[in-house]
Design a protein around this motif. Structure first.
Motif, PDB file in Angstrom:
ATOM      1  N   TYR A  19     -24.296  -2.860 -25.734  1.00 60.85           N
ATOM      2  CA  TYR A  19     -23.771  -3.364 -24.606  1.00 60.85           C
ATOM      3  C   TYR A  19     -23.662  -4.677 -24.675  1.00 60.85           C
ATOM      4  CZ  TYR A  19     -25.078   1.011 -21.962  1.00 60.85           C
ATOM      5  OH  TYR A  19     -25.322   2.300 -21.530  1.00 60.85           O
ATOM      6  N   THR A  20     -22.745  -5.388 -24.284  1.00 61.29           N
ATOM      7  CA  THR A  20     -22.240  -6.742 -24.316  1.00 61.29           C
ATOM      8  C   THR A  20     -22.328  -7.487 -23.096  1.00 61.29           C
ATOM      9  OG1 THR A  20     -19.788  -6.442 -24.042  1.00 61.29           O
ATOM     10  CG2 THR A  20     -20.646  -6.472 -26.278  1.00 61.29           C
ATOM     11  N   GLY A  21     -22.335  -6.678 -21.889  1.00 56.95           N
ATOM     12  CA  GLY A  21     -22.648  -7.297 -20.664  1.00 56.95           C
ATOM     13  C   GLY A  21     -21.268  -7.366 -19.904  1.00 56.95           C
ATOM     14  N   GLU A  22     -20.307  -6.988 -20.688  1.00 51.92           N
ATOM     15  CA  GLU A  22     -19.087  -7.044 -19.949  1.00 51.92           C
ATOM     16  C   GLU A  22     -18.406  -5.752 -19.329  1.00 51.92           C
ATOM     17  OE1 GLU A  22     -16.245  -9.265 -23.170  1.00 51.92           O
ATOM     18  OE2 GLU A  22     -17.909  -8.517 -24.138  1.00 51.92           O
ATOM     19  N   TYR A  39     -19.543   0.374 -19.673  1.00 56.07           N
ATOM     20  CA  TYR A  39     -19.550   1.857 -19.165  1.00 56.07           C
ATOM     21  C   TYR A  39     -19.061   2.915 -20.274  1.00 56.07           C
ATOM     22  CZ  TYR A  39     -18.054   5.992 -17.083  1.00 56.07           C
ATOM     23  OH  TYR A  39     -17.539   7.338 -16.615  1.00 56.07           O
ATOM     24  N   ARG A  40     -17.882   2.187 -20.829  1.00 54.82           N
ATOM     25  CA  ARG A  40     -17.023   2.999 -21.956  1.00 54.82           C
ATOM     26  C   ARG A  40     -18.026   2.945 -23.138  1.00 54.82           C
ATOM     27  NH1 ARG A  40     -11.045   0.897 -23.179  1.00 54.82           N
ATOM     28  NH2 ARG A  40     -11.206   0.874 -21.097  1.00 54.82           N
ATOM     29  N   GLU A  41     -18.768   2.057 -23.407  1.00 60.43           N
ATOM     30  CA  GLU A  41     -19.353   1.851 -24.338  1.00 60.43           C
ATOM     31  C   GLU A  41     -20.670   3.145 -24.349  1.00 60.43           C
ATOM     32  OE1 GLU A  41     -19.931   1.218 -27.566  1.00 60.43           O
ATOM     33  OE2 GLU A  41     -21.882   0.952 -27.786  1.00 60.43           O
ATOM     34  N   GLY A  42     -21.159   3.005 -23.077  1.00 55.93           N
ATOM     35  CA  GLY A  42     -22.345   3.885 -22.453  1.00 55.93           C
ATOM     36  C   GLY A  42     -22.075   5.282 -22.752  1.00 55.93           C
ATOM     37  N   VAL A  43     -20.972   5.731 -22.447  1.00 60.53           N
ATOM     38  CA  VAL A  43     -20.528   7.172 -22.692  1.00 60.53           C
ATOM     39  C   VAL A  43     -20.271   7.692 -24.164  1.00 60.53           C
ATOM     40  CG1 VAL A  43     -18.745   8.705 -22.041  1.00 60.53           C
ATOM     41  CG2 VAL A  43     -19.470   7.169 -20.284  1.00 60.53           C
ATOM     42  N   ALA A  44     -19.612   6.492 -24.763  1.00 55.77           N
ATOM     43  CA  ALA A  44     -19.174   6.593 -26.383  1.00 55.77           C
ATOM     44  C   ALA A  44     -20.541   6.913 -26.898  1.00 55.77           C
ATOM     45  CB  ALA A  44     -18.583   5.594 -26.787  1.00 55.77           C
ATOM     46  N   GLY A  83     -28.876  -4.909 -22.150  1.00 57.46           N
ATOM     47  CA  GLY A  83     -28.500  -3.731 -21.288  1.00 57.46           C
ATOM     48  C   GLY A  83     -27.093  -4.064 -20.574  1.00 57.46           C
ATOM     49  N   PRO A  84     -26.606  -3.271 -19.907  1.00 60.62           N
ATOM     50  CA  PRO A  84     -25.467  -3.566 -18.907  1.00 60.62           C
ATOM     51  C   PRO A  84     -25.615  -4.463 -17.879  1.00 60.62           C
ATOM     52  CG  PRO A  84     -26.494  -1.494 -18.547  1.00 60.62           C
ATOM     53  CD  PRO A  84     -27.321  -2.130 -19.484  1.00 60.62           C
ATOM     54  N   THR A  85     -25.222  -5.768 -17.953  1.00 61.69           N
ATOM     55  CA  THR A  85     -25.696  -6.812 -16.985  1.00 61.69           C
ATOM     56  C   THR A  85     -24.728  -6.551 -15.894  1.00 61.69           C
ATOM     57  OG1 THR A  85     -25.736  -8.027 -19.413  1.00 61.69           O
ATOM     58  CG2 THR A  85     -25.729  -9.095 -17.005  1.00 61.69           C
ATOM     59  N   ARG A  86     -23.634  -6.199 -15.810  1.00 59.07           N
ATOM     60  CA  ARG A  86     -22.774  -5.927 -14.670  1.00 59.07           C
ATOM     61  C   ARG A  86     -23.346  -4.926 -13.772  1.00 59.07           C
ATOM     62  NH1 ARG A  86     -16.502  -6.057 -16.029  1.00 59.07           N
ATOM     63  NH2 ARG A  86     -16.275  -5.453 -13.809  1.00 59.07           N
ATOM     64  N   ALA A  87     -23.981  -3.760 -14.367  1.00 60.21           N
ATOM     65  CA  ALA A  87     -24.529  -2.584 -13.828  1.00 60.21           C
ATOM     66  C   ALA A  87     -25.710  -3.249 -13.199  1.00 60.21           C
ATOM     67  CB  ALA A  87     -24.588  -1.564 -14.565  1.00 60.21           C
ATOM     68  N   TYR A  88     -26.436  -4.072 -13.772  1.00 54.97           N
ATOM     69  CA  TYR A  88     -27.723  -4.240 -13.070  1.00 54.97           C
ATOM     70  C   TYR A  88     -27.441  -5.447 -11.800  1.00 54.97           C
ATOM     71  CZ  TYR A  88     -30.162  -3.331 -17.861  1.00 54.97           C
ATOM     72  OH  TYR A  88     -30.749  -2.548 -18.792  1.00 54.97           O
ATOM     73  N   GLN A  89     -26.385  -6.179 -11.953  1.00 54.20           N
ATOM     74  CA  GLN A  89     -26.166  -7.047 -10.913  1.00 54.20           C
ATOM     75  C   GLN A  89     -25.786  -6.466  -9.773  1.00 54.20           C
ATOM     76  OE1 GLN A  89     -22.650  -9.531 -11.363  1.00 54.20           O
ATOM     77  NE2 GLN A  89     -23.092 -10.934  -9.691  1.00 54.20           N
ATOM     78  N   ARG A  90     -25.101  -5.018  -9.828  1.00 54.53           N
ATOM     79  CA  ARG A  90     -24.589  -4.445  -8.888  1.00 54.53           C
ATOM     80  C   ARG A  90     -25.716  -3.561  -8.290  1.00 54.53           C
ATOM     81  NH1 ARG A  90     -20.907  -7.373  -6.858  1.00 54.53           N
ATOM     82  NH2 ARG A  90     -18.896  -7.263  -7.813  1.00 54.53           N
ATOM     83  N   ILE A  91     -26.508  -2.973  -9.345  1.00 56.99           N
ATOM     84  CA  ILE A  91     -27.733  -2.218  -8.818  1.00 56.99           C
ATOM     85  C   ILE A  91     -28.701  -3.292  -7.797  1.00 56.99           C
ATOM     86  CG2 ILE A  91     -30.160  -1.399  -9.505  1.00 56.99           C
ATOM     87  CD1 ILE A  91     -28.493  -0.367 -12.294  1.00 56.99           C
ATOM     88  N   GLN A 104     -21.868  10.208 -29.168  1.00 56.16           N
ATOM     89  CA  GLN A 104     -21.900  10.012 -30.481  1.00 56.16           C
ATOM     90  C   GLN A 104     -23.232  10.158 -30.898  1.00 56.16           C
ATOM     91  OE1 GLN A 104     -19.627   6.487 -31.298  1.00 56.16           O
ATOM     92  NE2 GLN A 104     -17.988   7.215 -30.263  1.00 56.16           N
ATOM     93  N   LYS A 105     -24.194  10.325 -29.973  1.00 57.27           N
ATOM     94  CA  LYS A 105     -25.730  10.422 -30.184  1.00 57.27           C
ATOM     95  C   LYS A 105     -26.282   9.159 -30.949  1.00 57.27           C
ATOM     96  CE  LYS A 105     -25.738  15.517 -30.146  1.00 57.27           C
ATOM     97  NZ  LYS A 105     -25.947  15.636 -28.728  1.00 57.27           N
ATOM     98  N   ARG A 106     -25.884   7.817 -30.594  1.00 55.62           N
ATOM     99  CA  ARG A 106     -26.204   6.804 -31.073  1.00 55.62           C
ATOM    100  C   ARG A 106     -27.011   5.738 -29.920  1.00 55.62           C
ATOM    101  NH1 ARG A 106     -22.612   2.865 -29.800  1.00 55.62           N
ATOM    102  NH2 ARG A 106     -20.447   3.466 -29.496  1.00 55.62           N
ATOM    103  N   ALA A 107     -27.412   4.619 -30.122  1.00 57.11           N
ATOM    104  CA  ALA A 107     -27.918   3.670 -29.226  1.00 57.11           C
ATOM    105  C   ALA A 107     -26.537   2.929 -28.823  1.00 57.11           C
ATOM    106  CB  ALA A 107     -28.839   2.759 -29.659  1.00 57.11           C
ATOM    107  N   PRO A 108     -26.439   2.342 -27.456  1.00 54.82           N
ATOM    108  CA  PRO A 108     -25.341   1.841 -26.894  1.00 54.82           C
ATOM    109  C   PRO A 108     -25.445   0.331 -27.626  1.00 54.82           C
ATOM    110  CG  PRO A 108     -26.730   2.328 -25.290  1.00 54.82           C
ATOM    111  CD  PRO A 108     -27.437   3.076 -26.279  1.00 54.82           C
TER     112      PRO A 108
END
Ligand code: T3D
Length: 261
Positions: A258-261, A243-248, A203-211, A252-256
């Motif tokens: 995430y690299t944690g960056e 975040y950019r990858e999540g929106v893309a 998952g999006p590691t940076r978002a997890y940290q901030r959450i 594009q109706k695909r699984a993200p």
């Protein structure tokens, strides 16, 4: 050669740390404290999610009381010193982890063992597990954050009742009271805990940290302060690759991916 008191394994971004003194229900001695701290440091550097559990039939029975048994004419143990040296830095380290830490409580979690579990981000417990505020039974008070975690999660009356009586709280009740995330059948504990940790590792590691930081800050903040934090973290995360990858991925109706960056 004596087996290590902490087992460590890294796979697919998940660091699994296992307390490994099963003959003493994984209670803490200085060696296990140091090994756990070292394992957490290693995991913080090389993993994107951590899974903590215990070997054998217990999760952790708190302080190893064999190290506290003194004759009447011996000098008493320096418990305040032990807390400063071992227990407090452990909670601080767990709370500062950037990646989520999942705790799989496989059996009894007593004394500081209960507080250790509650310091983790998400606690899953086997149906046969239990939480015991064993401290008052030996003339102490809940430590390792226990006096903070308990009222925060289950309210004053239940926190005080558990701490004063030292009664066993079954995992199922712990879930009903909101002390833990989930109680699961024994055989599903490790698969479910690992699935959750693996989800975080991808998952999006940076978002997890901030959450984690934002939810933690809410314990002492006003709404206005919290709104400031949300704006600041959102501004920062809006610049992240994830975040950019999540929106893309959504568009594009695909699984993200995430690299944690
Ligand atoms: O001192 C400081 O540095 C300050 C910090 C303090 C933090 C704390 O955690 S204080 C609280 C310490 N913990 C306790 O008081 C819990 C003591 N243990 C128990 O009350 C019971 O063992 C349990 C309720 C957790 C489990 O009961 P049960 O019946 O399932 O198991 P058991 O038979 O009592 O324990 C199994 C074995 O583990 C047994 O050894 P044996 O007889 O088979 O050789 C038992 O002595 C050992 N064990 C369990 N807990 C501890 C322990 N040995 C040392 N220290 C323990 N905490």
């Amino acid at each position: 050669m004596a087996e290590s008191s902490i087992l460590y394994a890294l796979q697919d971004g998940v660091a699994q740390i296992t307390l490994n003194r099963p003959a003493r229900l994984n209670s803490f001695n200085p060696e296990m404290h140091l090994a756990l701290r070292a394992a957490l440091t290693r995991a913080s550097e090389e993993s994107r999610a951590i899974l903590l559990t215990g070997a054998g039939r217990g999760f952790c029975a708190g302080q190893d009381l064999a190290d506290r048994s003194v004759a009447a004419d011996d000098s008493p143990p320096d418990i305040g010193g032990s807390i400063d040296l071992y227990y407090r830095p452990l909670v601080d380290q767990i709370k500062q982890l950037r990646q989520p830490i999942v705790c799989a409580v496989n059996g009894v979690a007593a004394g500081a063992g209960s507080s250790l579990a509650l310091a983790c981000d998400m606690v899953l417990a086997a149906r046969s597990a239990s939480f015991i505020q064993a401290f008052s039974k030996i003339g102490l008070i809940p430590d390792t954050g226990g006096t903070w975690f308990l009222p925060q999660r289950i309210g004053h009356a239940r926190a005080l009742g558990l701490a004063l009586t030292g009664d066993k709280l079954p995992a199922e009740t712990a879930e009903q009271w909101g002390l833990i995330w989930k109680c699961v059948p024994d055989e599903e504990l490790m698969p479910q805990a690992m699935a959750l940790a693996s989800q975080f590792a991808a998952g999006p590691t940076r978002a997890y940290q901030r959450i984690k930081q934002a939810i933690q800050a809410a314990a002492s903040n006003t709404l206005a302060e919290q709104l400031d934090i949300e704006r600041d973290y959102m501004a920062e995360l809006g610049l992240s690759k994830d975040y950019r990858e999540g929106v893309a991925a959504f568009m594009q109706k695909r699984a993200p991916n995430y690299t944690g960056e």
